[in-house]
Design a protein around this motif. Structure first.
Motif, mmCIF file in Angstrom:
data_model
loop_
_atom_site.group_PDB
_atom_site.id
_atom_site.type_symbol
_atom_site.label_atom_id
_atom_site.label_comp_id
_atom_site.label_asym_id
_atom_site.label_seq_id
_atom_site.Cartn_x
_atom_site.Cartn_y
_atom_site.Cartn_z
ATOM 1 N N HIS A 143 10.638 61.583 77.900
ATOM 2 C CA HIS A 143 11.979 61.152 78.295
ATOM 3 C C HIS A 143 12.811 62.338 78.764
ATOM 4 O O HIS A 143 12.878 63.369 78.106
ATOM 5 N N SER A 144 13.455 62.181 79.913
ATOM 6 C CA SER A 144 14.298 63.230 80.478
ATOM 7 C C SER A 144 15.743 62.768 80.546
ATOM 8 O O SER A 144 16.030 61.599 80.812
ATOM 9 N N GLN A 145 16.666 63.709 80.290
ATOM 10 C CA GLN A 145 18.093 63.461 80.476
ATOM 11 C C GLN A 145 18.621 64.227 81.691
ATOM 12 O O GLN A 145 19.814 64.491 81.799
ATOM 13 N N GLY A 146 17.711 64.573 82.591
ATOM 14 C CA GLY A 146 18.110 65.265 83.799
ATOM 15 C C GLY A 146 18.694 66.641 83.543
ATOM 16 O O GLY A 146 19.515 67.128 84.326
ATOM 17 N N GLY A 147 18.277 67.264 82.447
ATOM 18 C CA GLY A 147 18.770 68.595 82.128
ATOM 19 C C GLY A 147 20.073 68.605 81.363
ATOM 20 O O GLY A 147 20.632 69.671 81.094
ATOM 21 N N SER A 194 13.220 60.728 69.405
ATOM 22 C CA SER A 194 12.765 59.577 70.182
ATOM 23 C C SER A 194 12.674 59.940 71.653
ATOM 24 O O SER A 194 13.517 60.669 72.188
ATOM 25 N N GLY A 195 11.664 59.436 72.303
ATOM 26 C CA GLY A 195 11.428 59.738 73.702
ATOM 27 C C GLY A 195 10.475 60.889 73.915
ATOM 28 O O GLY A 195 9.954 61.065 75.016
ATOM 29 N N SER A 196 10.234 61.686 72.859
ATOM 30 C CA SER A 196 9.264 62.781 72.992
ATOM 31 C C SER A 196 7.897 62.252 73.350
ATOM 32 O O SER A 196 7.120 62.926 74.038
ATOM 33 N N LEU A 233 12.364 67.010 74.808
ATOM 34 C CA LEU A 233 11.124 67.778 74.888
ATOM 35 C C LEU A 233 10.714 67.976 76.349
ATOM 36 O O LEU A 233 10.339 69.084 76.760
ATOM 37 N N ALA A 234 10.795 66.912 77.147
ATOM 38 C CA ALA A 234 10.419 67.016 78.557
ATOM 39 C C ALA A 234 11.344 67.976 79.301
ATOM 40 O O ALA A 234 10.897 68.766 80.143
ATOM 41 N N ARG A 240 3.598 71.170 82.545
ATOM 42 C CA ARG A 240 4.657 70.590 81.707
ATOM 43 C C ARG A 240 4.077 69.663 80.643
ATOM 44 O O ARG A 240 4.493 69.710 79.477
ATOM 45 N N LEU A 241 3.127 68.849 81.015
ATOM 46 C CA LEU A 241 2.482 67.975 80.040
ATOM 47 C C LEU A 241 1.770 68.806 78.983
ATOM 48 O O LEU A 241 1.849 68.525 77.776
#
Length: 677
Positions: free
Chosen positions: A526-530, A520-522, A453-454, A498-499
Motif C-alpha cells: 500500500h502506498s500513500q504517494g509519499g 495494515s497494507g504492508s 512499507l512500500a 522494491r519488492l
C-alpha cells in the motif's frame, strides 16, 4: 417527553447517567461550580425541554435522580460559576457540555463561534451552543460475556489498522459494512487476518473524536482520530445503524476467530485544545482539575502533547475517569488491551516521568487492567519525554530504535551491525535493566505514522503537499531508499528491487525476538504517494486498495510463509534474553565464511552482511538467518553442524538455489532463512 416527573437527591456514584428502576441517576464532578444543571432534550436533539438544577454533595459531586425517565434520553450539562481565565476558570452556563462519562452521543458536532467563551475576543459569550453540539444519550450495555482468546505475548502478532481504511474499498464486503466496525468482523476480512497469521488487531482511535477547526477550514478531516471528544463513546461514524452494541458485536466475532482487539487510546489531551479553544466538556466543568497548567499562571496550559492541552492525570478525578474508561472498554466492550498514545505523559508529575506514578501504580494493582495487554508509546515532546525502556512490567513498549536501525541497515548505511544485533534479539540494553525480557519490545518497521512499507522503498523525501502545510509537516528523518526512482516507476529493475527490499524488512521483523507489529497494507504494498503524515487524508490516499491482485499479493504469501516458520520455533516465545548461560537456547554469529565472528568483525564499519543461528538444544532444531544489505553479491559458506544439514526455507529473492547447499552466492540486498533438518 412527559413533564410529570419526580426529582430526588440522587447518588454520587457511579458518575455519568445510569439507569435505575424506571428513572435515571445523573452524577457529575464539578467542585468549583456554583450550580450544575441537567438539560433534557426532545428526541430530535433540537429542543431543550427541561433545565433541572442538580444537588451539591460532599466532595464536589453534583447529582439528581429523575423518574420516570427512559433509556435513550438525550441530555447535556450546564455549569454556573466564575468565568476567570486568569484563575483557570471557564464556567459559562450558555454552553451545553457533554457528560465526560457519556456512553453514547446523538447528533453531529459542528464547528461554530458558539462554542467559544469569548466571542468576539475579550467579550464573554452569551450565545447558546446547543444547536451545534452532540447530545449525551443515556445508554447501558450489558457487560461483555464472550470468551477471549488470551494469546500469550510469545504468540502475539499485531496488525495495526484503521477501522475505516481497512475495509472502505473492499469489494467483497457489503457496501453498508465497508469502513465500519462490522466490516472488520466480516468473514472475508477475518479470513485475510488468519491467512496472514495475525493474532491481534490494534485499532487506531475509536473513542469519539472530532476534526480540528483548522482542518475543516481547509476541507480536510482528522482521519486518524487523535482528537478525543469523549472517552467512553465509540466513534459513531463507524456504526452502521447508530447502535453502539455494534462495537461489542465486532469484538465478539473477532474473538470467535481467535483474534484479539487492542485499542489505541489518547488519554493525553482532548479536543478542547488550548487557551483559545472551545468549551465542549471538561473545560467547562473542572478546568483546573482536568488539565495541566502553569502553577503561577493557571490560564497557560502545559502543552506536552503539541495539541494545545495536556490531561492532568495527577488529579484524582482525572485519574479516576481514565481508569473508569479503561475498565469500561474491557468489561463492557470486551477489548483485550490498549496502546497508549504519548504514554510518557501518563507517568509524568510536575517533577518529571516516574514509573512510580499513581497512574502506573493504579494500573498495575487493578485486578482487571493489570491482566490485559498494555503497550506504551514511550515518548512525547515534553521535558524528559523520551522514556523508551523505562516502563515497568507488565508494560510493553513501541521500540522506535528497532524501527530506525532496521531501516538504516537495509538502506545500506555502514556501522550498523552491533546495534542491529541488539535489536534483532529483543533489545536487552533497553529492557533487561528493570527485569523485563525481549517480549517487552514491540518491534515494527512502519506504523500509521510515517511512510508505509512500500513508500519507504519508493521515496527518499516526504510528499505531504495534500495536507495543506506546504510539505512542512511530518518527519524528515525517514531512513528511506527509493531504489533509483522517486515515486511510481514501471522500470522492472526498480520494481523488483522494491519488492525485494520490502521482503527483506518483513523477514527481519518477523524473525526478530520481540513482539512483531505489522502496519495494515504492508502485505499489499500500500502506498500513500509519499505522504508520511496522512492523519488528515480520509480518502483513497489512506484506504487500502483491495484488488484481486492485492489479495494474492506476493507480500501476503511471504508474510504467511515467514510467520509459519516463526511459529514453529520456541526461541521466539522465550521470555528472557539469551546469554551464554542459557541451558536451552543459543545464538551464534558468523562471518560470510561460516566462521565465528570476532571482535574485529563487529567493529568493521564497512560490513553490511550478518549471519547468525538460533539453536534449540532441547528440541534439536535451529534456524540460520542471513542478511545482506550490501549492493554486491557475497560468496557465502554456511556454518558446519554436527548433525543434519541446512535447508533453505524462505528468501527475499527468487533463485534456483540448491536448498541443501553448503556454499552459494548471497544476492545483493537479500535475506535468507535456512532450517536444520
Amino acid at each position: 417527553m412527559s413533564l410529570s416527573i419526580e426529582l430526588n437527591q440522587g447518588k454520587t456514584s457511579p458518575l455519568g447517567a445510569s439507569i435505575n428502576s424506571n428513572g435515571i441517576n445523573f452524577a457529575v464532578y464539578a467542585p468549583l461550580a456554583k450550580q450544575l444543571y441537567v438539560c433534557l432534550f426532545d428526541s430530535s436533539g433540537h429542543t431543550e425541554v427541561l433545565k433541572l438544577a442538580m444537588n451539591n454533595n460532599e466532595g464536589g459531586i453534583w447529582s439528581l435522580f429523575i423518574t420516570p425517565l427512559p433509556a435513550g434520553t438525550l441530555y447535556g450539562y450546564r455549569a454556573e460559576g466564575e468565568y476567570q481565565p486568569k484563575k483557570g476558570l471557564y464556567f459559562n452556563s450558555q454552553k451545553l457540555l457533554i457528560d465526560p462519562y457519556a456512553k453514547d452521543l446523538f447528533g453531529e458536532f459542528t464547528w461554530s463561534e458558539r462554542h467559544y467563551s469569548q466571542m468576539p475576543i475579550g467579550t464573554l459569550s452569551s450565545v447558546n451552543n446547543a444547536i451545534d453540539m452532540p447530545k449525551s444519550r443515556v445508554s447501558e450495555l450489558q457487560p461483555y460475556t464472550g470468551a477471549k482468546p488470551l494469546h500469550s505475548w510469545g504468540k502475539t502478532i499485531i496488525y495495526e489498522c484503521h477501522v475505516k481504511g481497512a475495509t472502505a474499498r473492499h469489494p467483497d464486503i457489503p457496501a453498508h459494512l465497508q469502513g465500519k466496525y462490522l466490516g472488520l468482523s466480516h468473514a472475508v476480512f477475518i479470513e485475510h487476518l488468519r491467512d496472514l497469521g495475525v493474532t491481534t488487531l490494534e485499532l487506531l482511535p475509536v473513542h469519539s473524536f472530532i476534526s480540528e477547526q483548522f482542518l475543516t477550514g481547509k476541507g480536510l478531516q482528522n482521519y486518524w482520530g487523535y482528537n478525543t471528544l469523549n472517552f467512553f463513546t465509540p466513534h459513531k461514524d463507524y456504526l452502521v445503524n447508530d447502535e453502539i452494541a455494534e462495537f461489542q458485536e465486532m469484538v465478539s466475532q473477532l474473538h470467535n476467530a481467535e483474534i484479539e482487539v487492542i485499542l489505541d487510546v489518547v488519554y493525553n489531551h482532548t479536543a478542547e485544545a488550548g487557551t483559545d479553544g472551545p468549551l465542549l466538556s471538561w473545560r467547562g466543568l473542572n478546568n483546573p482539575g482536568y488539565y495541566r497548567s502553569l502553577h503561577d499562571n493557571p490560564q497557560v496550559y502545559i502543552n506536552d502533547t503539541g495539541c494545545g492541552n495536556t490531561l492532568n492525570i495527577d488529579d484524582p478525578y482525572s485519574l479516576k475517569m481514565v481508569l473508569d474508561s479503561l475498565r469500561y472498554w474491557v468489561e463492557v466492550m470486551g477489548v483485550d488491551g490498549f496502546r497508549f498514545d504519548l504514554a510518557t505523559i501518563l507517568g509524568r508529575t510536575a517533577h518529571g516521568f516516574t514509573q512510580a506514578h499513581s497512574f502506573i501504580q493504579a494500573i498495575n494493582q487493578d485486578p482487571v487492567l493489570s491482566q490485559v495487554k498494555l503497550i506504551a508509546e514511550p515518548w512525547d515532546i515534553g521535558p524528559g519525554g523520551y522514556q523508551l525502556g523505562a516502563f515497568p512490567a507488565p508494560w510493553r513498549e513501541w521500540n522506535d530504535k528497532y524501527r530506525d536501525v532496521v531501516r538504516r541497515f537495509w538502506c545500506g548505511e555502514h556501522n550498523m551491525l552491533p546495534e542491529l544485533a541488539k535489536r534483532l534479539h529483543g533489545s536487552f540494553d533497553l529492557f533487561e535493566h528493570n527485569l523485563r525480557g525481549p517480549l517487552n519490545s514491540i518491534n515494527f518497521i512502519t506504523s500509521h505514522d510515517g511512510f508505509t512499507l512500500a513508500d519507504s522503498v519508493s521515496y527518499k523525501e516526504k510528499h505531504n503537499e495534500a495536507n495543506g502545510e506546504h510539505n512542512r509537516d511530518g518527519h524528515s528523518a525517514n531512513y528511506s531508499f527509493n531504489c533509483g526512482a522517486e515515486g511510481f516507476s514501471d522500470d522492472p529493475h526498480v520494481t523488483a528491487l522494491r519488492l525485494q527490499q520490502q521482503k527483506n524488512m518483513l523477514l527481519t521483523l518477523l524473525l526478530s525476538k520481540g513482539v512483531p507489529m505489522l502496519a495494515s497494507g504492508s502485505e499489499m504494498a500500500h502506498s500513500q504517494g509519499g505522504n508520511n503524515n496522512a492523519y488528515c487524508q480520509n480518502n483513497r490516499t489512506s484506504w487500502l486498495a483491495w484488488k484481486d491482485s492485492q489479495r494474492r499479493h506476493p507480500l501476503t504469501r511471504f508474510i504467511d510463509d515467514v510467520l509459519t516458520l516463526r511459529k514453529k520455533h520456541c526461541v521466539f516465545k522465550h521470555s528472557v534474553f539469551l546469554h551464554d548461560s542459557d541451558k536451552r537456547f543459543a545464538v551464534n554469529w558468523f562471518t560470510e565464511h561460516g566462521e565465528a565472528m570476532q571482535e574485529s568483525d563487529w567493529h568493521d564499519g564497512s560490513k553490511q552482511f550478518l549471519m547468525y543461528s538460533l539453536h534449540d538444544r532441547q528440541l534439536e532444531t535451529a534456524l540460520l538467518i542471513i542478511l545482506n544489505a550490501s549492493d554486491v553479491i557475497v560468496e557465502c559458506s554456511l556454518p558446519k553442524v554436527e548433525r543434519g544439514n541446512w535447508h533453505l526455507e524462505v528468501s527475499s529473492v527468487d533463485k534456483n538455489t540448491d536448498k541443501s547447499t553448503k556454499q552459494f552466492n548471497v544476492a545483493a540486498q537479500s535475506s535468507w532463512v535456512f532450517q536444520l533438518i
